[in-house]
Design a protein around this motif. Structure first.
Motif, PDB file in Angstrom:
ATOM      1  N   PHE A  38     -51.387 -14.369  45.860  1.00  0.00           N
ATOM      2  CA  PHE A  38     -50.122 -14.357  46.586  1.00  0.00           C
ATOM      3  C   PHE A  38     -49.032 -15.076  45.798  1.00  0.00           C
ATOM      4  N   PHE A  39     -49.413 -16.222  45.217  1.00  0.00           N
ATOM      5  CA  PHE A  39     -48.445 -17.009  44.444  1.00  0.00           C
ATOM      6  C   PHE A  39     -48.024 -16.262  43.180  1.00  0.00           C
ATOM      7  N   SER A  40     -48.975 -15.607  42.552  1.00  0.00           N
ATOM      8  CA  SER A  40     -48.666 -14.822  41.358  1.00  0.00           C
ATOM      9  C   SER A  40     -47.698 -13.689  41.685  1.00  0.00           C
ATOM     10  N   ALA A  41     -48.025 -12.950  42.742  1.00  0.00           N
ATOM     11  CA  ALA A  41     -47.222 -11.775  43.085  1.00  0.00           C
ATOM     12  C   ALA A  41     -45.777 -12.172  43.379  1.00  0.00           C
ATOM     13  N   LEU A  42     -45.610 -13.176  44.237  1.00  0.00           N
ATOM     14  CA  LEU A  42     -44.235 -13.533  44.616  1.00  0.00           C
ATOM     15  C   LEU A  42     -43.509 -14.311  43.522  1.00  0.00           C
ATOM     16  N   SER A  43     -44.246 -15.111  42.760  1.00  0.00           N
ATOM     17  CA  SER A  43     -43.595 -15.814  41.641  1.00  0.00           C
ATOM     18  C   SER A  43     -43.081 -14.816  40.623  1.00  0.00           C
ATOM     19  N   ALA A  44     -43.839 -13.759  40.409  1.00  0.00           N
ATOM     20  CA  ALA A  44     -43.413 -12.723  39.458  1.00  0.00           C
ATOM     21  C   ALA A  44     -42.107 -12.090  39.938  1.00  0.00           C
ATOM     22  N   ILE A  45     -42.074 -11.702  41.192  1.00  0.00           N
ATOM     23  CA  ILE A  45     -40.883 -11.043  41.730  1.00  0.00           C
ATOM     24  C   ILE A  45     -39.684 -12.003  41.713  1.00  0.00           C
ATOM     25  N   GLU A  46     -39.943 -13.257  42.096  1.00  0.00           N
ATOM     26  CA  GLU A  46     -38.871 -14.252  42.120  1.00  0.00           C
ATOM     27  C   GLU A  46     -38.296 -14.455  40.716  1.00  0.00           C
ATOM     28  N   ALA A  47     -39.189 -14.529  39.724  1.00  0.00           N
ATOM     29  CA  ALA A  47     -38.727 -14.727  38.347  1.00  0.00           C
ATOM     30  C   ALA A  47     -37.918 -13.516  37.874  1.00  0.00           C
ATOM     31  N   MET A  48     -38.344 -12.323  38.273  1.00  0.00           N
ATOM     32  CA  MET A  48     -37.605 -11.119  37.872  1.00  0.00           C
ATOM     33  C   MET A  48     -36.196 -11.157  38.437  1.00  0.00           C
ATOM     34  N   GLU A  49     -36.102 -11.500  39.707  1.00  0.00           N
ATOM     35  CA  GLU A  49     -34.768 -11.526  40.320  1.00  0.00           C
ATOM     36  C   GLU A  49     -33.900 -12.617  39.706  1.00  0.00           C
ATOM     37  N   ALA A  50     -34.494 -13.765  39.405  1.00  0.00           N
ATOM     38  CA  ALA A  50     -33.723 -14.861  38.801  1.00  0.00           C
ATOM     39  C   ALA A  50     -33.156 -14.442  37.451  1.00  0.00           C
ATOM     40  N   ASN A  51     -33.866 -13.541  36.774  1.00  0.00           N
ATOM     41  CA  ASN A  51     -33.436 -13.137  35.431  1.00  0.00           C
ATOM     42  C   ASN A  51     -32.799 -11.755  35.392  1.00  0.00           C
ATOM     43  N   GLY A  52     -32.520 -11.221  36.571  1.00  0.00           N
ATOM     44  CA  GLY A  52     -31.851  -9.924  36.621  1.00  0.00           C
ATOM     45  C   GLY A  52     -32.686  -8.774  36.092  1.00  0.00           C
ATOM     46  N   VAL A  53     -34.008  -8.885  36.206  1.00  0.00           N
ATOM     47  CA  VAL A  53     -34.877  -7.779  35.785  1.00  0.00           C
ATOM     48  C   VAL A  53     -35.211  -6.947  37.025  1.00  0.00           C
ATOM     49  N   ALA A  54     -34.924  -5.658  36.951  1.00  0.00           N
ATOM     50  CA  ALA A  54     -35.102  -4.806  38.128  1.00  0.00           C
ATOM     51  C   ALA A  54     -36.575  -4.584  38.459  1.00  0.00           C
ATOM     52  N   HIS A  55     -36.847  -4.508  39.754  1.00  0.00           N
ATOM     53  CA  HIS A  55     -38.183  -4.116  40.216  1.00  0.00           C
ATOM     54  C   HIS A  55     -38.028  -3.104  41.344  1.00  0.00           C
ATOM     55  N   GLY A  56     -39.063  -2.332  41.554  1.00  0.00           N
ATOM     56  CA  GLY A  56     -39.064  -1.371  42.661  1.00  0.00           C
ATOM     57  C   GLY A  56     -39.346  -2.062  43.982  1.00  0.00           C
ATOM     58  N   ARG A  57     -39.476  -1.272  45.030  1.00  0.00           N
ATOM     59  CA  ARG A  57     -39.838  -1.830  46.334  1.00  0.00           C
ATOM     60  C   ARG A  57     -41.273  -2.346  46.261  1.00  0.00           C
ATOM     61  N   CYS A  58     -41.468  -3.586  46.661  1.00  0.00           N
ATOM     62  CA  CYS A  58     -42.801  -4.193  46.558  1.00  0.00           C
ATOM     63  C   CYS A  58     -43.289  -4.637  47.929  1.00  0.00           C
ATOM     64  N   VAL A  59     -44.531  -4.349  48.224  1.00  0.00           N
ATOM     65  CA  VAL A  59     -45.153  -4.897  49.426  1.00  0.00           C
ATOM     66  C   VAL A  59     -46.352  -5.728  48.982  1.00  0.00           C
TER      67      VAL A  59
END
Ligand SMILES: [Zn+2]
Length: 465
Positions: free
Chosen positions: A130-151
């Motif tokens: 859980f920590f890996s998944a959300l940390s990854a998404i959080e880091a992407m957003e902090a750095n302006g890297v686009a991601h798709g819809r994630c559940v």
């Protein structure tokens, strides 16, 4: 690609991950009173509140509770890269029991950090996910890297064979929508120096067999020699399904042809790492391993059927053993199955073999406790294979590794059936000494960071394609 460092991960996640390690959130199979105990709910609440504090633009955190089912935590993150299908990131928060006394200074529910390793039950299987998944998404957003819809979907019955997952997948079917990629963060790794992607998992079938000879126990001095021993009858029955000398499983329905690609990959891994499977085992001195080479051991672990007797009943413990010819003996047989074998066919075959024409006409009852099919990874989409290579290079500076796993994740097979054509990435942190399901479970923190970074690269590649 901007990546996470160990200090980043520690700052964001370690405190809550450690708190999670202290919760005895045993899977329902190991805690019949899990509702009253409330540990699964406490774990879900803890993870949910950590999730709510993430700096993610548009997301929703929900704990779903179907009647008489374990809770499921669902975090839905809106796409930052246009329309597109959903990526599901999977993990689980239920845990195995302690499974014996832990080593000096360690405790299943008192997390201890030693160097860059965190020891507690459930931290690597599978709390980190859980920590890996959300940390990854959080880091992407902090750095302006686009991601798709994630559940991010965290279930709480995995260690019991995921009995509740299907109901939630039904409930969430519309919410999940069109699933394109499933990242399962509950698998293993052969080493900590690269990203390991799982190409197959074994299936399993657990069978309880009871041999009864008496309505009640009798003085062994008076009846032995006349009443057949239920233990001896059980031995005879076991000889039908396993060669007692070699350990080879004798159930024809459990054997599969090993694909050439897997034989080659076992060969390559053995060339690079030597006897990687045997090396880490806490063997008693002098014990001879099964299998004749490193390569064969890799295949035996991933493509062979095997039998482990994992529990017995009707036998007193040695300190209170009296001279009684016992009325019955029960054994729990845990079969692991090659990835491509149908577990219900295999289970039915064992049932037949154990019950036909019972020795001494003893009363033999057989019950399939649980079963699950194995899984063979679908061929990677053209965008995904290079993305995995890039992910491993980014995160570890080394090429990705592909290997089969000896364990089972039953829901992967059912998901593969439910979402045909979906791309799967099964990976994890369960490397040497991570001790999932055993004493002294440990999470290698740099590995958790590496897997998190690999998730970033894969999500970024997915959004771009
Ligand atoms: Zn797990």
């Amino acid at each position: 690609m901007p990546l996470l460092s160990l200090p980043d991960f520690e700052e964001a996640a370690l405190e809550t991950l450690t708190a999670f390690g202290a919760i005895p959130s045993l899977s329902p199979m190991f805690d019949a009173d899990w509702v009253e105990h409330g540990h699964l709910d406490a774990a879900a609440e803890l993870l949910a509140s950590w999730a709510r504090a993430r700096k993610i633009a548009n997301f929703d955190v929900a704990i779903h509770r179907l009647p008489s089912r374990t809770p499921t935590l669902v975090v839905t993150v809106d796409s930052t890269g246009g329309e597109g299908a959903t990526v599901v990131l999977y993990g689980h928060l239920d845990k195995q029991p302690p499974l014996g006394d832990w080593s000096e200074g360690l405790d299943p529910f008192v997390p201890v950090r030693r160097g860059d390793r965190l020891f507690a039950r459930g931290v690597s299987d599978d709390g980190y996910a859980f920590f890996s998944a959300l940390s990854a998404i959080e880091a992407m957003e902090a750095n302006g890297v686009a991601h798709g819809r994630c559940v991010v979907l965290i279930e709480a019955s995995e260690e019991s064979g995921s009995p509740d997952l299907k109901a939630y997948l039904d409930e969430l079917a519309d919410h999940l929508g069109d699933v394109e990629l499933l990242i399962c963060l509950d698998s293993g790794a052969l080493t900590y120096d690269r990203l390991w992607v799982t190409t197959s998992l074994r299936g399993m079938v657990n069978i309880e067999v009871t041999v009864q000879v008496l309505e009640q126990g009798q003085h062994s001095g008076s009846v032995s020699g006349i009443v057949p021993s239920s233990f001896r009858v059980l031995r005879q029955l076991l000889d039908r399904v396993e060669d007692a000398t070699t350990g080879e499983v004798l159930v024809e329905e459990m054997w599969a042809t090993i694909p050439a690609a897997d034989t080659k990959s076992a060969h390559d891994i053995a060339q690079e790492f030597g006897d990687v499977i045997a090396r880490e085992l806490p063997m008693v001195e002098g014990v001879t391993l099964m299998g004749s080479s490193a390569e064969e051991r890799l295949l035996r672990r991933t493509w062979y059927p095997t039998l482990s007797v994992i529990g017995m009943g009707g036998l007193p413990s040695p300190d209170i053993a009296g001279n009684v010819l016992r009325p019955f003996t029960t054994a729990v047989l845990s079969f692991r199955l090659p990835p491509s074998i149908d577990s219900s066919v295999a289970g039915a075959a064992v049932e037949r073999m154990l019950t036909i024409d019972p020795p001494s006409n003893a009363r033999v009852t057989v019950k399939v406790d649980s079963s699950g099919d194995g899984w063979v990874a679908p061929t990677f989409a053209p965008w995904l294979e290079p993305a995995l290579e890039q992910a491993s290079l980014d995160a570890f500076g080394r090429s990705v590794g592909f290997t089969g796993e000896g364990g089972s994740i039953p829901f992967l097979a059912s998901l593969a059936k439910r979402y045909p054509g979906v791309q799967f990435v099964a990976t994890g942190v369960g490397g040497p000494q991570s001790n999932a399901h055993a004493i002294d479970e440990m999470l290698d923190l740099p590995m958790a960071v590496g897997v998190t970074n690999a998730v970033i690269t894969v999500l970024a590649a997915h959004a771009k394609q």
